[in-house]
Design a protein around this motif. Structure first.
Motif: not given
Length: 503
Positions: A101-113, A127-142
């Motif tokens: 959840a922290l990685l996803t929130a941070y990725a969304e903040l960076c993407r909207a910047a 980089r953050l989006m790739a890390r989320v996809a690596e940790l939880a592929p297919g998850s709602p966050e990814a």
């Protein structure tokens, strides 16, 4: 126990465990997180930040508290709070590096910047989006992060309607259909709940809710009547064109012209925050599901009248800034003394209206300019036809400026129109600076397109010499540099002489 003879190597060693509070502290931390969530639901971000900070100090690192602290900063819609949100997310990830959840929130903040204002933050999104996809592929966050970034999030300019134009149109329509702001916000939020995948409805609901906050209703005037600030610029710009005995007024006029731009900037910040929140609240479409059609009709493109007023206001704002130069040598009258005269046609297009008013011309636009440009030396000519009696003006060309003492005007004054385009919905695709020529008249030209137009469909050339200053705008598609420059020189030769021959 039998020894297997195996040891943990760097390849097989388990990852370090995230810090975990003691059971008692964990329960207290969870209770604090619940209180912070309630504060956020009640739209009390300041209380949420205070409670989250106190809980972190009392119970130690907790990923939920860091996440909520960051979201409480994001809820303020301000650049400084976005910086604090980033610090909160990074502190949380320092302690819990793989917290989804922290990685996803941070990725969304960076993407909207914005890539121009915050290039470092924007660059960290991939980089953050790739890390989320690596940790939880297919998850709602990814899946949410895999959706393309919205068009306003640091994307290059495109000929489509801008997000802010659509956003303001939707807000105006909602306000017109409701008895008051609170009811408009309630209806918008209800409709957004009925269509959870419609980002445009979510943006409208978040924007109207933002206007309900203290001190923000004052910005509604910029949405309901977007010409108010433009007309203010027209008024203060006219003050700049005063007799030389009242030259100090031009300094105040320049300052006032700049101050009228502040509400537009505050409105842009509010709208950007609403769009970011709408992205967070809109879930991703189920895999394979078609994009739902929005119940809102498509917004109309900006009208030609918008362009006329904007161009005139920008030019007058520049006059207000550079006019002190015109009064620097009041006793010296050696500069060229022009008489502005409206040519009857411009590249085949007939004269529609002019200030000073030409015999036989009567229109709302001419009346507006007569009031706003009621100053000696100022002129504004529009070439084209009316679509119908009540329809918008579709000008083929505009020629507006002033005659007087413009000696020592710097080259940067020629960039006034170009800078205004950069703040509007237009897309600039070319800038060039023609040779001054034998008369020494300096030119700077820019080709651009408004929303939904083809590139290069308009050309604007600003000029300045010792006795005149202004801008020529040509709405003729396909003009090359040489043709456009020649047309401008021909127009000025006719407009700045006692000669009303056709161009």
């Amino acid at each position: 126990m039998q020894d297997t003879g195996q040891t943990n190597t760097p390849e097989t060693a388990p990852p370090p465990e995230e810090p975990r509070p003691e059971p008692g502290a964990r329960a207290a931390s969870e209770a604090a997180a619940a209180a912070v969530r309630e504060a956020l639901r009640s739209e009390r971000p300041a209380d949420a930040r205070k409670q989250a900070t106190a809980a972190l100090e009392a119970y130690g690192p907790d990923p939920d508290l860091y996440l909520l602290l960051g979201r409480a900063h994001v809820a303020e819609d301000e650049d400084d709070h976005d910086d604090e949100a980033e610090r909160a997310y990074r502190r949380g990830l320092d302690a819990f590096p793989d917290h989804l959840a922290l990685l996803t929130a941070y990725a969304e903040l960076c993407r909207a910047a914005d890539a121009l204002d915050r290039p470092g933050r924007h660059a960290r999104a991939d980089r953050l989006m790739a890390r989320v996809a690596e940790l939880a592929p297919g998850s709602p966050e990814a899946l949410r992060l895999s959706n393309p970034a919205p068009v306003w999030a640091a994307q290059p300019p495109t000929p489509r309607l801008s997000a802010s134009h659509t956003q303001r149109h939707d807000v105006r329509s909602a306000l017109a259909a409701a008895p008051n702001l609170a009811e408009a916000a309630r209806r918008a939020d209800e409709e957004a709940g009925q269509h959870p995948y419609d980002l445009r409805l979510a943006i409208r609901a978040e924007t109207l809710t933002a206007f309900l906050r203290p001190g923000r209703r004052l910005l509604l005037g910029q949405v309901r009547a977007p010409y108010l600030s433009v007309l203010a610029v027209l008024a203060v710009g006219a003050l700049a064109l005063v007799p030389e005995s009242a030259a100090p007024w031009s300094m105040w006029a320049g300052a006032a012209a700049l101050l009228t731009l502040v509400p537009y900037r505050l409105l842009a910040v509010l709208e950007s925050g609403a769009r970011s929140r709408a992205v967070h609240r809109t879930p991703p479409l189920p895999e394979g599901a078609p994009e739902p059609a929005s119940p809102l009709p498509p917004p109309p493109p900006p009208g030609a009248r918008d362009f006329v007023l904007l161009g005139t206001a920008l030019t007058l704002a520049v006059f207000a800034v550079v006019s002190p130069l015109a009064f620097k040598y009041p006793a010296d009258t050696s500069y060229p003394h022009y008489t502005a005269t409206a040519p009857k046609t411009f590249r085949g297009a007939p004269l529609f209206s002019a200030v000073p008013v030409v015999d036989g011309v009567s229109s709302d636009m001419a009346s507006l300019w007569t009031r706003a440009l009621n100053a000696e030396g100022a002129f504004a000519y529009v070439y084209g036809e009316l679509a119908d009696r009540d329809g918008p003006i579709g000008p083929a060309a505009l020629v507006f400026g002033a005659v007087g003492d413009f000696r020592n005007t710097p080259d940067k004054a020629l960039k006034g129109y170009e800078l205004g385009l950069a703040e509007s919905d237009s897309t600039i695709d070319g800038v060039w600076k023609p040779d001054p020529g034998p008369d020494g008249r300096r030119l700077r030209c820019v080709s651009y397109a408004d929303d939904s137009e083809t590139p290069g469909s308009r050309v604007a050339c600003s000029w300045v010499d010792n006795g005149s200053y202004g801008t020529v705008v040509m709405n003729e598609p396909g003009l090359d540099h040489e043709t456009a420059t020649k047309a401008v020189r021909t127009a000025l030769d006719a407009a700045l002489l006692r000669d009303d021959r056709a161009l």
